[in-house]
Design a protein around this motif. Structure first.
Motif, PDB file in Angstrom:
ATOM      1  N   ALA A 118       0.819  -1.379  -0.016  1.00  0.00           N
ATOM      2  CA  ALA A 118      -0.307  -0.110  -0.373  1.00  0.00           C
ATOM      3  C   ALA A 118       0.868   1.458  -0.252  1.00  0.00           C
ATOM      4  O   ALA A 118       2.070   1.539   0.540  1.00  0.00           O
ATOM      5  CB  ALA A 118      -1.065   0.058   1.085  1.00  0.00           C
ATOM      6  N   ASP A 119       0.384   2.124  -0.679  1.00  0.00           N
ATOM      7  CA  ASP A 119       1.100   3.561  -1.184  1.00  0.00           C
ATOM      8  C   ASP A 119       0.145   4.911   0.306  1.00  0.00           C
ATOM      9  O   ASP A 119      -0.909   5.081  -0.205  1.00  0.00           O
ATOM     10  CB  ASP A 119       1.177   3.916  -1.944  1.00  0.00           C
ATOM     11  N   GLY A 120       1.034   4.695   1.350  1.00  0.00           N
ATOM     12  CA  GLY A 120       0.468   5.914   2.597  1.00  0.00           C
ATOM     13  C   GLY A 120       1.811   7.076   2.354  1.00  0.00           C
ATOM     14  O   GLY A 120       0.832   8.029   2.660  1.00  0.00           O
ATOM     15  N   ASN A 162       0.543   8.648  -1.240  1.00  0.00           N
ATOM     16  CA  ASN A 162      -0.590   9.479  -2.525  1.00  0.00           C
ATOM     17  C   ASN A 162       0.128   9.280  -3.617  1.00  0.00           C
ATOM     18  O   ASN A 162       0.151  10.431  -4.391  1.00  0.00           O
ATOM     19  CB  ASN A 162      -1.298  10.974  -1.611  1.00  0.00           C
ATOM     20  N   ALA A 184      -5.510   0.108  -0.827  1.00  0.00           N
ATOM     21  CA  ALA A 184      -5.915   1.618  -0.776  1.00  0.00           C
ATOM     22  C   ALA A 184      -4.632   2.242   0.268  1.00  0.00           C
ATOM     23  O   ALA A 184      -4.369   2.281  -0.033  1.00  0.00           O
ATOM     24  CB  ALA A 184      -7.224   1.899  -0.563  1.00  0.00           C
ATOM     25  N   THR A 185      -4.963   2.215   1.301  1.00  0.00           N
ATOM     26  CA  THR A 185      -3.753   2.551   2.644  1.00  0.00           C
ATOM     27  C   THR A 185      -3.205   1.342   3.500  1.00  0.00           C
ATOM     28  O   THR A 185      -3.701   0.019   2.838  1.00  0.00           O
ATOM     29  CB  THR A 185      -4.759   3.573   3.139  1.00  0.00           C
ATOM     30  N   ASP A 197      -5.461  -1.273   5.558  1.00  0.00           N
ATOM     31  CA  ASP A 197      -5.952  -2.536   4.613  1.00  0.00           C
ATOM     32  C   ASP A 197      -4.765  -3.540   4.742  1.00  0.00           C
ATOM     33  O   ASP A 197      -5.829  -4.327   4.187  1.00  0.00           O
ATOM     34  CB  ASP A 197      -6.467  -2.039   3.399  1.00  0.00           C
ATOM     35  N   ALA A 252       4.146  -1.492   3.828  1.00  0.00           N
ATOM     36  CA  ALA A 252       3.244   0.100   3.708  1.00  0.00           C
ATOM     37  C   ALA A 252       4.777   1.119   3.584  1.00  0.00           C
ATOM     38  O   ALA A 252       5.185   1.337   4.200  1.00  0.00           O
ATOM     39  CB  ALA A 252       2.611  -0.253   4.612  1.00  0.00           C
ATOM     40  N   ASN A 273       5.134   4.601   4.175  1.00  0.00           N
ATOM     41  CA  ASN A 273       5.359   5.479   5.427  1.00  0.00           C
ATOM     42  C   ASN A 273       5.221   6.709   4.267  1.00  0.00           C
ATOM     43  O   ASN A 273       4.439   7.862   4.963  1.00  0.00           O
ATOM     44  CB  ASN A 273       5.240   5.353   6.359  1.00  0.00           C
TER      45      ASN A 273
END
Length: 480
Positions: A80-82, A84, A114-115, A118, A138, A140
């Motif tokens: 997930a790409d935190g 954006n 998405a985040t 998740d 993740a 960050n």
């Protein structure tokens, strides 16, 4: 004269019992020897089934595994790409660099969510703390431009059950999953930022804990489980004689052999002792083997002789106690065997719930309910074992304040007490009695009465023989 009669009867009865055992040799070898030993060995090694043993030590250095070789696509890689989509390099470019040489099967196992929040829901863990995910990534924070000094911050999320270590074969969970993934991420970031390739680093696994310490910790953890619950599993290994002996013993009475032999002058002492020794000897080799195996695998801090004595007394006391429990079931051998086995387990469980028993209370419980002896004895031994102190039978154990010697003495008393009480109960239930005699007449030796001369020409003369029939509760006439 009585001693000579006892020896003759005891010898021939033991021979008779062993002839009966030999008629079903395969069955008796199985239940008296092979099953107890097999079950005992299984319990001895059961501690290794609860955890996957590690292989600790100081290994040799090797290159970090290639992530592409370790990730085969059977498990999902979630990321997930935190940030954006911002950052130089971006999370999308880092993942594209990592997966550039993946096969189609590997690419299908890479999933973006998405985040970062998740990721856990995509990788639910079972009771063993394993999921269907290889790992989670993740992102960050990432630097926004070439002059941005914001550190690259990413988190690798893995299953809680990935704790196996084998430094010598380099198959530790950390070596096969975490390090290859971490190096793949770092390598992609370095190459994207510098445009230059970097050599694969070396990793050198080692542990401060030794395999011996691991084995000790596993054994002590197993002992703590024995003290609270698993002692019943150990107790069941010796319960076989509580099923076998009552069934064989009462079968003779059900077939009227006992009353027939007693009419011919059979001594109760010869009958009871012959049954006790004959069946106990059949189980004795298994008892010895199991107790020695348990000493080396479980109770290694306790003297082997003491472990042997504790377990032999368990077998002998169960055999002795079964004479008393089986006495009322003279017409139902199967019920006698089942009742003795069931009550033995129930009283052992009852002793287990008596968790704060003092030495005096445990000793009294042992005298009244012999199956409870083993629970208290093992609890005392475990109290010493958990502190890695040799068991001292003269002092209270550090955890439960139970002294082992009174329990051993109570078990020895049980071996001799309960067969005697069983004989008294049998006499009261089945033997003919003088009409005026009460219950306690079975406890004293009967004196021969002065009988009148036998009438001439009479083959059999019966006097004072009768049976009292009690009416049913539904019958109008209540008098016997």
């Amino acid at each position: 004269m009585v001693g000579s009669l006892f020896r003759r009867q005891f010898t021939i009865l033991c021979w008779k019992n062993w002839v009966v055992l030999s008629k079903h040799s395969l069955l008796n070898i199985l239940r008296c020897l092979l099953l107890p030993i097999g079950y005992g060995v299984f319990l001895a090694v059961a501690q290794t089934f609860l955890v996957k043993p590690n292989n600790f030590g100081f290994a040799s250095p090797i290159s970090v595994y290639n992530f592409r070789d370790r990730f085969d696509g059977s498990l999902v890689l979630v990321w997930a790409d935190g940030t954006n989509g911002a950052g130089i390099p971006s999370a999308q470019k880092i993942m594209a660099r990592i997966t550039s040489n993946f096969t189609q099967n590997q690419l299908q196992a890479v999933k973006q969510v998405a985040t970062p929040a998740d990721i856990p829901s995509q990788c639910p863990q079972n009771f063993n703390m394993f999921s269907q995910c290889f790992a989670g990534i993740a992102f960050n924070s990432l630097p926004m431009n070439a002059t941005d000094t914001t550190p690259i911050n990413y988190t690798i999320i893995a299953d809680g059950g990935l704790a196996h270590i084998n430094v010598y074969s380099h198959t530790s969970d950390f070596e096969t999953r975490m390090l290859p993934l971490q190096w793949a991420l770092d390598q992609a970031i370095i190459e994207l930022k510098s445009g230059q390739g970097v050599p694969t680093p070396m990793e050198w696994p080692y542990n401060q804990e030794t395999n011996q310490q691991q084995a000790t910790n596993t054994r002590l953890s197993f002992i703590r489980g024995i003290r609270t619950l698993l002692v019943i599993a150990l107790f069941i290994c010796y319960i076989g004689i509580a099923y076998h002996l009552p069934g064989a013993f009462t079968n003779e009475r059900a077939n009227l052999l006992t009353s027939h032999m007693k009419a011919m002058g059979l001594l109760d002492t010869a009958r009871i002792i012959s049954w006790h020794i004959s069946i106990s000897l059949a189980y004795l080799p298994a008892w010895i083997v199991v107790s020695i195996v348990w000493h080396y695998r479980i109770f290694s801090g306790t003297n082997v002789g003491l472990v042997l004595i504790v377990h032999l007394l368990l077998g002998f006391s169960l055999a002795s106690w079964s004479f008393f429990i089986a006495a009322p079931f003279g017409k139902s051998p199967q019920f006698a065997a089942v009742a003795t086995t069931f009550l033995g387990i129930i009283f052992a469980i009852l002793a287990l719930t008596f968790s704060r028993a003092s030495t005096a209370a445990a000793t009294i419980f042992t005298l009244i309910f012999p199956p409870g002896y083993y629970v208290f004895a093992i609890r005392a031994i475990c109290g010493w074992e958990t502190h890695q102190i040799p068991t001292n039978i003269l002092k209270p154990d550090p955890d439960n304040n139970l002294t082992l010697l009174p329990l051993i003495i109570a078990a020895i008393v049980d071996v001799f007490l309960w067969p005697y009480i069983g004989v008294l109960l049998e006499r009261w239930l089945y033997d003919a009695k003088v009409p005026s005699a009460g219950f306690w007449s079975c406890c004293r030796r009967q004196k021969k009465a002065d009988l009148p001369p036998h009438p001439d020409g009479v083959a059999i003369s019966v006097k004072n023989l009768g049976k009292t029939f009690s009416p049913s509760i539904f019958h109008r006439e209540k008098r016997p």
